[in-house]
Design a protein around this motif. Structure first.
Motif, PDB file in Angstrom:
ATOM      1  N   VAL A  30       0.852  -1.196   0.000  1.00  0.00           N
ATOM      2  CA  VAL A  30       0.000   0.000   0.000  1.00  0.00           C
ATOM      3  C   VAL A  30       0.883   1.240   0.000  1.00  0.00           C
ATOM      4  O   VAL A  30       1.726   1.408   0.887  1.00  0.00           O
ATOM      5  N   ALA A  31       0.708   2.087  -0.992  1.00  0.00           N
ATOM      6  CA  ALA A  31       1.572   3.260  -1.121  1.00  0.00           C
ATOM      7  C   ALA A  31       1.049   4.436  -0.305  1.00  0.00           C
ATOM      8  O   ALA A  31       1.830   5.251   0.191  1.00  0.00           O
ATOM      9  N   GLU A  32      -0.267   4.499  -0.151  1.00  0.00           N
ATOM     10  CA  GLU A  32      -0.839   5.715   0.422  1.00  0.00           C
ATOM     11  C   GLU A  32      -2.279   5.430   0.834  1.00  0.00           C
ATOM     12  O   GLU A  32      -3.023   4.769   0.099  1.00  0.00           O
ATOM     13  N   VAL A  33      -2.646   5.944   2.013  1.00  0.00           N
ATOM     14  CA  VAL A  33      -4.035   5.828   2.467  1.00  0.00           C
ATOM     15  C   VAL A  33      -4.546   7.228   2.808  1.00  0.00           C
ATOM     16  O   VAL A  33      -3.903   7.937   3.583  1.00  0.00           O
ATOM     17  N   LEU A  34      -5.666   7.622   2.221  1.00  0.00           N
ATOM     18  CA  LEU A  34      -6.264   8.896   2.639  1.00  0.00           C
ATOM     19  C   LEU A  34      -6.876   8.685   4.011  1.00  0.00           C
ATOM     20  O   LEU A  34      -7.689   7.777   4.210  1.00  0.00           O
ATOM     21  N   ALA A  35      -6.468   9.503   4.963  1.00  0.00           N
ATOM     22  CA  ALA A  35      -6.972   9.337   6.319  1.00  0.00           C
ATOM     23  C   ALA A  35      -8.489   9.377   6.314  1.00  0.00           C
ATOM     24  O   ALA A  35      -9.084  10.368   5.905  1.00  0.00           O
ATOM     25  N   PRO A  36      -9.141   8.298   6.753  1.00  0.00           N
ATOM     26  CA  PRO A  36     -10.601   8.287   6.674  1.00  0.00           C
ATOM     27  C   PRO A  36     -11.214   9.253   7.683  1.00  0.00           C
ATOM     28  O   PRO A  36     -10.747   9.345   8.829  1.00  0.00           O
ATOM     29  N   GLU A  37     -12.235   9.972   7.238  1.00  0.00           N
ATOM     30  CA  GLU A  37     -12.952  10.874   8.149  1.00  0.00           C
ATOM     31  C   GLU A  37     -14.309  10.291   8.491  1.00  0.00           C
ATOM     32  O   GLU A  37     -14.927  10.688   9.470  1.00  0.00           O
ATOM     33  N   THR A  38     -14.778   9.385   7.665  1.00  0.00           N
ATOM     34  CA  THR A  38     -16.089   8.768   7.925  1.00  0.00           C
ATOM     35  C   THR A  38     -16.020   7.278   7.561  1.00  0.00           C
ATOM     36  O   THR A  38     -15.209   6.577   8.131  1.00  0.00           O
ATOM     37  N   ASN A  39     -16.827   6.844   6.606  1.00  0.00           N
ATOM     38  CA  ASN A  39     -16.899   5.402   6.333  1.00  0.00           C
ATOM     39  C   ASN A  39     -16.237   4.974   5.024  1.00  0.00           C
ATOM     40  O   ASN A  39     -16.452   3.864   4.572  1.00  0.00           O
ATOM     41  N   LEU A  40     -15.504   5.881   4.387  1.00  0.00           N
ATOM     42  CA  LEU A  40     -14.826   5.527   3.144  1.00  0.00           C
ATOM     43  C   LEU A  40     -13.321   5.496   3.388  1.00  0.00           C
ATOM     44  O   LEU A  40     -12.778   6.375   4.068  1.00  0.00           O
ATOM     45  N   VAL A  41     -12.662   4.476   2.826  1.00  0.00           N
ATOM     46  CA  VAL A  41     -11.206   4.405   2.897  1.00  0.00           C
ATOM     47  C   VAL A  41     -10.685   4.271   1.477  1.00  0.00           C
ATOM     48  O   VAL A  41     -10.990   3.301   0.785  1.00  0.00           O
ATOM     49  N   ILE A  42      -9.953   5.283   1.053  1.00  0.00           N
ATOM     50  CA  ILE A  42      -9.397   5.270  -0.295  1.00  0.00           C
ATOM     51  C   ILE A  42      -7.899   5.135  -0.171  1.00  0.00           C
ATOM     52  O   ILE A  42      -7.269   5.850   0.611  1.00  0.00           O
ATOM     53  N   PHE A  43      -7.343   4.191  -0.912  1.00  0.00           N
ATOM     54  CA  PHE A  43      -5.899   3.975  -0.790  1.00  0.00           C
ATOM     55  C   PHE A  43      -5.315   3.595  -2.144  1.00  0.00           C
ATOM     56  O   PHE A  43      -6.021   3.149  -3.046  1.00  0.00           O
ATOM     57  N   ARG A  44      -4.001   3.798  -2.210  1.00  0.00           N
ATOM     58  CA  ARG A  44      -3.295   3.569  -3.463  1.00  0.00           C
ATOM     59  C   ARG A  44      -2.351   2.391  -3.308  1.00  0.00           C
ATOM     60  O   ARG A  44      -1.608   2.300  -2.319  1.00  0.00           O
ATOM     61  N   LEU A  45      -2.369   1.510  -4.275  1.00  0.00           N
ATOM     62  CA  LEU A  45      -1.457   0.370  -4.291  1.00  0.00           C
ATOM     63  C   LEU A  45      -0.156   0.783  -4.949  1.00  0.00           C
ATOM     64  O   LEU A  45      -0.149   1.608  -5.870  1.00  0.00           O
ATOM     65  N   HIS A  46       0.945   0.168  -4.480  1.00  0.00           N
ATOM     66  CA  HIS A  46       2.215   0.374  -5.182  1.00  0.00           C
ATOM     67  C   HIS A  46       2.066  -0.089  -6.624  1.00  0.00           C
ATOM     68  O   HIS A  46       1.287  -1.012  -6.928  1.00  0.00           O
ATOM     69  N   ALA A  47       2.821   0.521  -7.493  1.00  0.00           N
ATOM     70  CA  ALA A  47       2.708   0.218  -8.923  1.00  0.00           C
ATOM     71  C   ALA A  47       2.969  -1.251  -9.213  1.00  0.00           C
ATOM     72  O   ALA A  47       2.455  -1.803 -10.192  1.00  0.00           O
ATOM     73  N   ALA A  48       3.713  -1.890  -8.335  1.00  0.00           N
ATOM     74  CA  ALA A  48       4.066  -3.290  -8.584  1.00  0.00           C
ATOM     75  C   ALA A  48       2.855  -4.225  -8.453  1.00  0.00           C
ATOM     76  O   ALA A  48       2.881  -5.349  -8.957  1.00  0.00           O
ATOM     77  N   LEU A  49       1.840  -3.774  -7.757  1.00  0.00           N
ATOM     78  CA  LEU A  49       0.679  -4.639  -7.546  1.00  0.00           C
ATOM     79  C   LEU A  49      -0.493  -4.167  -8.413  1.00  0.00           C
ATOM     80  O   LEU A  49      -1.116  -3.150  -8.118  1.00  0.00           O
ATOM     81  N   PRO A  50      -0.785  -4.905  -9.449  1.00  0.00           N
ATOM     82  CA  PRO A  50      -1.926  -4.475 -10.276  1.00  0.00           C
ATOM     83  C   PRO A  50      -3.226  -4.509  -9.467  1.00  0.00           C
ATOM     84  O   PRO A  50      -3.435  -5.426  -8.663  1.00  0.00           O
ATOM     85  N   THR A  51      -4.050  -3.525  -9.669  1.00  0.00           N
ATOM     86  CA  THR A  51      -5.321  -3.449  -8.945  1.00  0.00           C
ATOM     87  C   THR A  51      -6.124  -4.731  -9.138  1.00  0.00           C
ATOM     88  O   THR A  51      -6.731  -5.251  -8.191  1.00  0.00           O
ATOM     89  N   ALA A  52      -6.129  -5.237 -10.353  1.00  0.00           N
ATOM     90  CA  ALA A  52      -6.920  -6.432 -10.634  1.00  0.00           C
ATOM     91  C   ALA A  52      -6.434  -7.622  -9.803  1.00  0.00           C
ATOM     92  O   ALA A  52      -7.236  -8.422  -9.306  1.00  0.00           O
ATOM     93  N   THR A  53      -5.134  -7.723  -9.625  1.00  0.00           N
ATOM     94  CA  THR A  53      -4.569  -8.814  -8.812  1.00  0.00           C
ATOM     95  C   THR A  53      -5.037  -8.697  -7.368  1.00  0.00           C
ATOM     96  O   THR A  53      -5.455  -9.674  -6.731  1.00  0.00           O
ATOM     97  N   PHE A  54      -4.969  -7.470  -6.858  1.00  0.00           N
ATOM     98  CA  PHE A  54      -5.380  -7.226  -5.476  1.00  0.00           C
ATOM     99  C   PHE A  54      -6.862  -7.555  -5.289  1.00  0.00           C
ATOM    100  O   PHE A  54      -7.253  -8.236  -4.333  1.00  0.00           O
ATOM    101  N   LEU A  55      -7.690  -7.088  -6.210  1.00  0.00           N
ATOM    102  CA  LEU A  55      -9.128  -7.333  -6.076  1.00  0.00           C
ATOM    103  C   LEU A  55      -9.438  -8.824  -6.209  1.00  0.00           C
ATOM    104  O   LEU A  55     -10.338  -9.344  -5.538  1.00  0.00           O
ATOM    105  N   ALA A  56      -8.675  -9.522  -7.038  1.00  0.00           N
ATOM    106  CA  ALA A  56      -8.899 -10.959  -7.188  1.00  0.00           C
ATOM    107  C   ALA A  56      -8.514 -11.693  -5.902  1.00  0.00           C
ATOM    108  O   ALA A  56      -9.197 -12.645  -5.483  1.00  0.00           O
ATOM    109  N   HIS A  57      -7.449 -11.243  -5.282  1.00  0.00           N
ATOM    110  CA  HIS A  57      -7.044 -11.820  -3.995  1.00  0.00           C
ATOM    111  C   HIS A  57      -8.164 -11.667  -2.968  1.00  0.00           C
ATOM    112  O   HIS A  57      -8.536 -12.618  -2.278  1.00  0.00           O
TER     113      HIS A  57
END
Ligand code: CA
Ligand code: CA
Ligand code: CA
Ligand code: CA
Ligand code: CA
Ligand code: CA
Lengths: 348, 348, 348, 348
Positions: free
Chosen positions: A278-305
């Protein structure tokens, strides 16, 4: 890998919430009537209760937040108007270009800090009088802000923006798809919102857990005008009281518990921050957590996991993922997510 | 202070150009007919000549560049489409919000470098398929770019953008309000433009000196479709051949001389750069000079100083001013502007 | 058969009129300026003169009557309005569906007697207040009425309709494409029209002989609003004074002579009535003659016969033909038409 | 006068129907999901079942028949199109002018015989190709026809109209708000409709007794396109399966019984025909009875008389009244209506 018999942990959105048995009971015992004839008592009760809670005169129950937002925008503007909003606002980004389609209105798109505008930005975006320009007719805010990761406005900034709007005789609309998350997180009273905003769209089918619907709030005259627009948009429904009953139940029972969702979001953010991928997490203020994966980890791979562990989440731009906590995600579910996140060897 | 008998030096815009006696003579003797019946021979000649010059099949003579741009956008899109353009593009900023009004289309507004987009930016702005999104249907470029200070695209970038557009089956429209300034400045052949663009709006009433009109260019089928749109917009005019004759005269006589306007713009930029009250000058690439005044000099004061010397210019944002050179600004006029600029004691 | 060297007698429409040498002289001596900057003195003169003649405050010079009509309709309505007009009104039938396109407004289409509505019809068509209905916002009349064969309203009926409109707070717009034909035929003063109508579209390029343009009339505030709409529609033109000069010349010189066109139309109607192949002639009231051919004579055959004699006319529905007299049809031309009509053996 | 404790006999509309306990039970037990994610199994079942019944590929569940109709019209047209429909069609008369508002399309309004058009009328209304005209793009029929008093098309006329539409490459849409009344009354199979029509709007909340919703039917590609439009219109709802379950129950249980409503409408028409104060009764073909009161009896007086007996009905134009029979009007209710009608002394 967990047994497939385990229930899904669905972090894609709080829209996926389903009625609890108690809510269902409230729904199917509700008295109903033909709402086009204004004869559905449960719809009337919901509209009045929501309006009262926000200190506004009247409400209008509609099938979706897109409808309440777009009707409000249409009612506040005329073709060749311009609407000021944040450049990633839901009303602009995810409502099918409805501002142009329904209202024939242009947009002034401002870059916010996690979706939050400042009063100075709003004022600078008002178009001067010139035959080449559309006429600025509306300011739209979103609180909490979806694309901003559930960010909340500080109340003084809202007051300052409202002051700018009033000074320029511009109505101020709130996309309150998750406004209760904001009030619960900040402690600000819902009743105060009616003082600042000319119209508010309140969603019942997200964190509040109702199956369908949003309520548009405003003055009695405004809502009367919007009733015709709702009919034109195809939102004039008949015995909608069953759905309204769910909304009433939600208002009475499911608001305060949003604090639990917020706590779980914080827990998730903490877990994410510890993951090497995980490269970056926007500090959650309510019920949403948005975060960025390192470039090495494709989003599709992470979601499949995650999917392999019975967990669903949403892609939210290149390398970005969104987790949403809600009524149907409990501590057991959360523990399963934490466990899945920690299995970094299988993630990478 | 110069005598009030001196003629005005009008640097506000190249739209203020007025026909020369020779152009008037061409207008006066033109054969005309009812263009709604497609029987005006001079209009037909102008449309064919402009199309040929840009390597395109057909042309449509309209009363303004706003009409040619907005008709083209309408013809390329349908409601609930999205149009990609630069965030200060004329079609978005100065055409009264027409993209939303006429076409019911949303805009994806990209930040350009002096108005210039890159192929990568354009490609990233294409909306993925999703029921929440409008459908990207058009890419609009502007060359030279007005708000960018008359900036010109490098040809390879245009080729790259056209390649992106073609790959995504998106038509590519050029707002060519000042396209001849671009071709004269870069030496690129107008005929090459027809290879890249699906439609081009060419203005005759700016640097070219004609009194009224723009020509929309495209394939024969596209122009046929636009003819109906022109009628709907109220641009179906009758004996328009007098104006078309001016356009023909301009095409034949006033294109190459745009180089003089560019040289004069460079001279003005040089003069401005030497003034203590000028904070910044965008290096002129064609006939527009955009510059910023130091905060100490109110724009209104500066414009009043010029006006007192018989010179008009346009405010172009806070502390920004635009000078435009054109057919009606000669060396004598330029010298008067240089003299007025140099009187810094009276400016400050 | 006449020699092909004879000039065309063009009865298709009065739009085909071309400037006389005197009008051309007025055009090319006119002072001009950039009308978008409101600096064209001749345009300003035309707008003021036309307004004064109709007893209205202000005018706006536009490229076509479709533009003036559609801008007026847009300015008087908002989306989800309804416009009351006759079922064959030009604004509905021949303006490309512009009422729906530009204004998003529905139409209440009433059957008139030769295009003339009654006050009772208008009043009955006003929609009651009901969430299912659009809101009636405008009444549009056309005088003379094109499809009605140049029919004129009796003044008392116009007064009665205006009274209904005022009582229901509905603005009243006049499509005055041929309003001078009506005033010349009935002797009613143009100044009286400003008392009844909220807006009037006056065409200069039909019987009046100007090459291009119509003037929209209304209150100063209304015209100010319409100026923005004109810009949006693409009607913001630059040095339009050459065309305005033609309009001024036409207003001063070509109004009274419309009586000659009316007399010639009556002559044509008389000639038509004597032909065995003519089934029916609508009694001409101004410069239009609409007549029906017997079923035995195909319209195409009849028009080809005329064409062979250097005469053009318009098909006006199955078996119907329209003749229009105007500035460019003199007695010699008329005699040629009468001769061609009389050759019934070659017609049949 | 009957005791006020008697239940209301509501003849205003079949929209007032409320779910029976069995329908409610079906609703209560339905599995649901987020329909925007296309994960509501009950919605999917309803869409498939309705499509299958009409021999069409796909369906889309929407909150109202106005939405299904207006989405279909939008999907079949583009701005500057024209839609052919009967002059009292629901899509034109009672949908807030939505054809103009949503689609920017003009209407060709034809006078039908009790709402029924002929193939010849439709063909004659198709606009020829001409730059002044909108382009005819759609034919809309309504069966049964509301304003025509529940009139049904003869099947051969529908076949003939479909043949005209196909020959001119015009899609054919059916407003099937009461299409089951037509199939039950005529014995025509619903499966045959899919052969003639390109899209059908089927209402579930009228005679069928469901609380909310209509299903739009068409090809898979058409419905895919409409799904985006539904989102834009604000009809993208979440856990709508509860309402869909009611629709499924209605399709399975409440279609054949419409014959009872038709029989009761015939009985009412018979009773009305015997009343001295009734001037005219349109012979009922299905469940609507439209009749005219003699001028001596004000509509308001008649409706007040009914109301005093616990009966509601709708004014349907000056002196006209509409009675609608439906699921919630049984023989006991009918007898009460007959008794009230017979009390002519108290009526007059
Ligand atoms: Ca939900
Ligand atoms: Ca529009
Ligand atoms: Ca010019
Ligand atoms: Ca003319
Ligand atoms: Ca119902
Ligand atoms: Ca629209």
């Amino acid at each position: 890998m967990p047994s497939p018999a385990l229930p899904l942990v669905d972090l894609r959105s709080d829209t996926v919430t389903r009625p609890t048995p108690a809510m269902l009971e409230a729904m199917f015992g509700a008295p109903v009537g033909d709402d086009v004839y204004e004869e559905d008592p449960t719809v009337a009760r919901l509209e009045a209760a929501t309006a009262a809670r926000f200190g506004m005169e009247a409400g209008l129950f509609c099938p979706s937040g897109t409808m309440t937002n777009q009707i409000a925008i249409k009612a506040h503007t005329e073709p060749l108007s311009e609407v000021i909003c944040e450049q990633t606002a839901h009303v602009y980004l995810w409502e099918v270009g409805g501002i142009a389609f329904h209202s024939g209105a242009s947009v002034a798109l401002l870059p916010g800090e996690r979706g939050r505008l400042t009063a100075a930005q709003v004022e600078a975006a008002i178009r001067p009088t010139n035959v080449h320009y559309p006429i600025t007719r509306l300011v739209c805010l979103e609180n909490t802000h979806n694309r901003g990761g559930g960010s909340c406005y500080a109340w003084p900034e809202l007051v300052a923006i409202a002051e700018v709007a009033r000074r320029h005789q511009l109505p101020l609309h709130l996309d309150g798809a998750r406004v209760f998350n904001a009030t619960v997180a900040t402690g600000q009273r819902t009743e105060d919102y009616g003082q600042l905003f000319d119209s508010i769209s309140v969603c019942l089918s997200k964190g509040l857990g109702a199956p369908v619907g949003s309520v548009l709030l405003g003055s009695a005259a405004f809502i009367q005008k919007c009733k015709r627009l709702r009919k034109a948009f195809g939102g004039g429904w008949r015995q909608a009281g069953y759905l309204a009953a769910a909304g009433l139940y939600a208002l009475e029972n499911n608001v305060d518990r949003l604090a639990d969702d917020h706590a779980r979001a914080a827990r998730l953010a903490g877990a994410l921050a510890q993951q090497p991928y995980v490269a970056e997490v926007l500090a959650p203020e309510t019920n949403l957590v948005i975060f960025r994966l390192h470039a090495a980890l494709p989003t599709a791979t992470f979601l499949a996991h995650l999917a392999a562990h019975g967990i669903k989440a949403s892609e939210f731009g290149p390398q970005w993922v969104r987790f949403v906590t809600h009524l149907d995600v409990d501590d057991a579910g959360l523990a399963r997510v934490e466990a899945a996140l920690a299995m970094s060897e299988s993630v990478n």
